[in-house]
Structures are given as structure tokens and as C-alpha cells.
Design a protein around this motif. Structure first.
Motif, PDB file in Angstrom:
ATOM      1  N   ALA A  89       5.536  35.238  60.864  1.00  0.00           N
ATOM      2  CA  ALA A  89       4.483  35.126  61.875  1.00  0.00           C
ATOM      3  C   ALA A  89       3.105  35.180  61.218  1.00  0.00           C
ATOM      4  CB  ALA A  89       4.628  36.244  62.907  1.00  0.00           C
ATOM      5  N   HIS A  90       2.930  36.083  60.254  1.00  0.00           N
ATOM      6  CA  HIS A  90       1.668  36.131  59.512  1.00  0.00           C
ATOM      7  C   HIS A  90       1.441  34.835  58.744  1.00  0.00           C
ATOM      8  CE1 HIS A  90       0.366  40.200  60.320  1.00  0.00           C
ATOM      9  NE2 HIS A  90       1.595  40.645  60.089  1.00  0.00           N
ATOM     10  N   ASP A  91       2.532  34.322  58.175  1.00  0.00           N
ATOM     11  CA  ASP A  91       2.483  33.073  57.428  1.00  0.00           C
ATOM     12  C   ASP A  91       1.983  31.917  58.294  1.00  0.00           C
ATOM     13  OD1 ASP A  91       2.939  32.427  54.844  1.00  0.00           O
ATOM     14  OD2 ASP A  91       5.027  31.825  55.150  1.00  0.00           O
ATOM     15  N   VAL A  92       2.565  31.786  59.469  1.00  0.00           N
ATOM     16  CA  VAL A  92       2.175  30.716  60.387  1.00  0.00           C
ATOM     17  C   VAL A  92       0.731  30.901  60.827  1.00  0.00           C
ATOM     18  CG1 VAL A  92       2.621  29.724  62.672  1.00  0.00           C
ATOM     19  CG2 VAL A  92       4.513  30.216  61.146  1.00  0.00           C
ATOM     20  N   GLY A  93       0.339  32.149  61.091  1.00  0.00           N
ATOM     21  CA  GLY A  93      -1.048  32.412  61.460  1.00  0.00           C
ATOM     22  C   GLY A  93      -2.011  32.015  60.359  1.00  0.00           C
ATOM     23  N   GLY A  96       2.653  31.152  52.617  1.00  0.00           N
ATOM     24  CA  GLY A  96       3.890  31.819  52.247  1.00  0.00           C
ATOM     25  C   GLY A  96       3.673  33.128  51.517  1.00  0.00           C
ATOM     26  N   GLU A  97       2.444  33.566  51.464  1.00  0.00           N
ATOM     27  CA  GLU A  97       2.110  34.776  50.725  1.00  0.00           C
ATOM     28  C   GLU A  97       2.844  36.000  51.282  1.00  0.00           C
ATOM     29  OE1 GLU A  97      -1.889  37.526  50.400  1.00  0.00           O
ATOM     30  OE2 GLU A  97      -2.099  35.351  50.563  1.00  0.00           O
ATOM     31  N   HIS A  98       2.798  36.198  52.592  1.00  0.00           N
ATOM     32  CA  HIS A  98       3.473  37.346  53.215  1.00  0.00           C
ATOM     33  C   HIS A  98       4.985  37.230  53.079  1.00  0.00           C
ATOM     34  CE1 HIS A  98      -0.225  38.856  54.953  1.00  0.00           C
ATOM     35  NE2 HIS A  98      -0.490  37.632  55.396  1.00  0.00           N
ATOM     36  N   TYR A  99       5.499  36.022  53.233  1.00  0.00           N
ATOM     37  CA  TYR A  99       6.942  35.795  53.151  1.00  0.00           C
ATOM     38  C   TYR A  99       7.450  36.119  51.749  1.00  0.00           C
ATOM     39  CZ  TYR A  99      11.395  33.426  53.774  1.00  0.00           C
ATOM     40  OH  TYR A  99      12.720  33.132  53.843  1.00  0.00           O
ATOM     41  N   GLU A 155      16.302  45.749  60.433  1.00  0.00           N
ATOM     42  CA  GLU A 155      14.937  46.019  59.985  1.00  0.00           C
ATOM     43  C   GLU A 155      14.453  44.951  59.006  1.00  0.00           C
ATOM     44  OE1 GLU A 155      12.818  48.199  61.181  1.00  0.00           O
ATOM     45  OE2 GLU A 155      14.362  48.828  62.575  1.00  0.00           O
ATOM     46  N   HIS A 156      15.344  44.489  58.132  1.00  0.00           N
ATOM     47  CA  HIS A 156      14.963  43.437  57.188  1.00  0.00           C
ATOM     48  C   HIS A 156      14.650  42.140  57.930  1.00  0.00           C
ATOM     49  CE1 HIS A 156      14.679  41.331  53.419  1.00  0.00           C
ATOM     50  NE2 HIS A 156      15.550  40.432  53.833  1.00  0.00           N
ATOM     51  N   ALA A 157      15.463  41.805  58.924  1.00  0.00           N
ATOM     52  CA  ALA A 157      15.194  40.599  59.714  1.00  0.00           C
ATOM     53  C   ALA A 157      13.873  40.729  60.464  1.00  0.00           C
ATOM     54  CB  ALA A 157      16.340  40.354  60.694  1.00  0.00           C
ATOM     55  N   ARG A 158      13.574  41.926  60.970  1.00  0.00           N
ATOM     56  CA  ARG A 158      12.304  42.141  61.653  1.00  0.00           C
ATOM     57  C   ARG A 158      11.142  41.946  60.688  1.00  0.00           C
ATOM     58  NH1 ARG A 158       8.445  45.411  61.920  1.00  0.00           N
ATOM     59  NH2 ARG A 158       9.386  46.948  60.555  1.00  0.00           N
ATOM     60  N   ALA A 159      11.301  42.452  59.469  1.00  0.00           N
ATOM     61  CA  ALA A 159      10.246  42.289  58.468  1.00  0.00           C
ATOM     62  C   ALA A 159      10.060  40.823  58.098  1.00  0.00           C
ATOM     63  CB  ALA A 159      10.576  43.112  57.221  1.00  0.00           C
ATOM     64  N   LEU A 160      11.167  40.079  57.978  1.00  0.00           N
ATOM     65  CA  LEU A 160      11.059  38.644  57.673  1.00  0.00           C
ATOM     66  C   LEU A 160      10.353  37.890  58.799  1.00  0.00           C
ATOM     67  CD1 LEU A 160      14.507  37.808  56.047  1.00  0.00           C
ATOM     68  CD2 LEU A 160      12.281  37.860  54.941  1.00  0.00           C
ATOM     69  N   LEU A 161      10.699  38.216  60.039  1.00  0.00           N
ATOM     70  CA  LEU A 161      10.040  37.556  61.171  1.00  0.00           C
ATOM     71  C   LEU A 161       8.563  37.906  61.219  1.00  0.00           C
ATOM     72  CD1 LEU A 161      12.714  37.909  63.969  1.00  0.00           C
ATOM     73  CD2 LEU A 161      11.907  35.806  62.926  1.00  0.00           C
ATOM     74  N   ASP A 162       8.236  39.152  60.934  1.00  0.00           N
ATOM     75  CA  ASP A 162       6.840  39.562  60.908  1.00  0.00           C
ATOM     76  C   ASP A 162       6.083  38.813  59.821  1.00  0.00           C
ATOM     77  OD1 ASP A 162       4.623  41.246  61.687  1.00  0.00           O
ATOM     78  OD2 ASP A 162       4.948  42.332  59.801  1.00  0.00           O
TER      79      ASP A 162
END
Length: 158
Positions: free
Chosen positions: A142-146, A9-12, A132-139
Motif C-alpha cells: 500500500a505504501h508502495d502504490v502510494g 518498491g522501497e517499502h516492499y 502478521e507477515h501477510a499484513r506487513a506485506l500488504l502494508d
């Protein structure tokens, strides 16, 4: 679970705190969108507008078919004024919904055009910051899951 490769959850959490490098206001972003982002925006705009225009066409076609099928039956089995009123109301409802769906498609196309023409955010249309905020959250997710998958793979290997 926070052992080894850092907490999940670091990126999130960086996105939620706002220290992720994205500026959701009217300022400059640290990253400029590339050609792939513009192509993706265009594809999404075309898909949204195409689906709405196809719904408008299907509604208009369905209205005409319903009118063709229902009118003779109602004329044969009812007094003349009842089917005329029914046919007029079906026609009006179909044309109104078809026109509304077509207008919505044109509105989506206009919004996406303005969104594509202002990538830096100085004259972005309403709601562009939320996109843009939703795109950043999804990004971030995705990093979180990775990171989580990598962590689990590292655990499985030991």
C-alpha cells in the motif's frame, strides 16, 4: 523510474529483507496493535465464522428440502428399497457436510479467539506469524502504490 522521490518498491523490499521493524518470530514487535486492529480482527473472525455457520445452515436446510421433494417421487415411481437407500444417503451426506461446516466455523472462532488473546505473540496459535507477515506485506505494498501514485502526480505536474 527511480528519479525524484526514491525507487518504487522501497517499502516492499524492506519487508522482504526483514529490516522493516516487524519480527515474524516469537519476539516482541516494535509496534503494539491498537484498538482498531483488535476490532478489525474481531470483525474478520465474525465474518468468517458467520459465513461458515450460514453455509452449514443452508446445507442442512437444502438437505431437508431435497429429502421432502425427492422422497414422495421416488416412493411413487420406484420400488420401496431404492428410494429408502437414496433418501438415507442424501440425509447422511447432508448431515455430514452440515456438521463439517459447523465444526470448521467453531475451529475458526477458536483460532481467532486465541489470536485475539495473544497480541504480543508469546502464545500465538499456529499460523499467526504468517498472518502478521501477510499484513506487513500488504502494508508495504500500500505504501508502495502510494509512492508510485505520488511520483506519477509529480511527473504530470512538471
Amino acid at each position: 523510474m527511480a528519479s525524484g522521490g526514491g525507487g518504487i518498491g522501497e517499502h516492499y523490499m524492506r519487508v522482504i529483507r526483514g529490516d522493516d521493524g516487524y519480527d515474524d518470530g516469537g519476539g516482541q514487535h516494535q509496534e503494539k496493535p491498537g484498538a482498531a486492529v483488535s476490532v478489525a480482527k474481531g470483525v474478520v473472525a465474525a465474518a468468517a465464522a458467520g459465513s461458515m455457520l450460514s453455509l452449514a445452515g443452508l446445507t442442512a436446510t437444502g438437505t431437508v428440502v431435497a429429502l421432502i421433494v425427492a422422497t414422495p417421487l421416488l416412493v411413487l415411481f420406484s420400488p420401496v428399497l431404492v428410494p429408502a437407500a437414496f433418501a438415507a444417503s442424501v440425509l447422511a451426506a447432508g448431515l455430514a457436510s452440515s456438521g463439517a461446516l459447523g465444526a470448521a466455523a467453531v475451529g475458526v472462532l477458536a483460532w481467532m479467539y486465541r489470536y485475539l488473546q495473544s497480541p504480543s505473540g508469546e502464545h500465538a496459535p499456529a499460523g499467526a506469524g504468517k498472518v502478521e507477515h501477510a499484513r506487513a506485506l500488504l502494508d508495504a505494498k500500500a505504501h508502495d502504490v502510494g509512492d508510485w501514485v505520488q511520483h506519477r502526480l509529480d511527473q504530470a505536474r512538471t
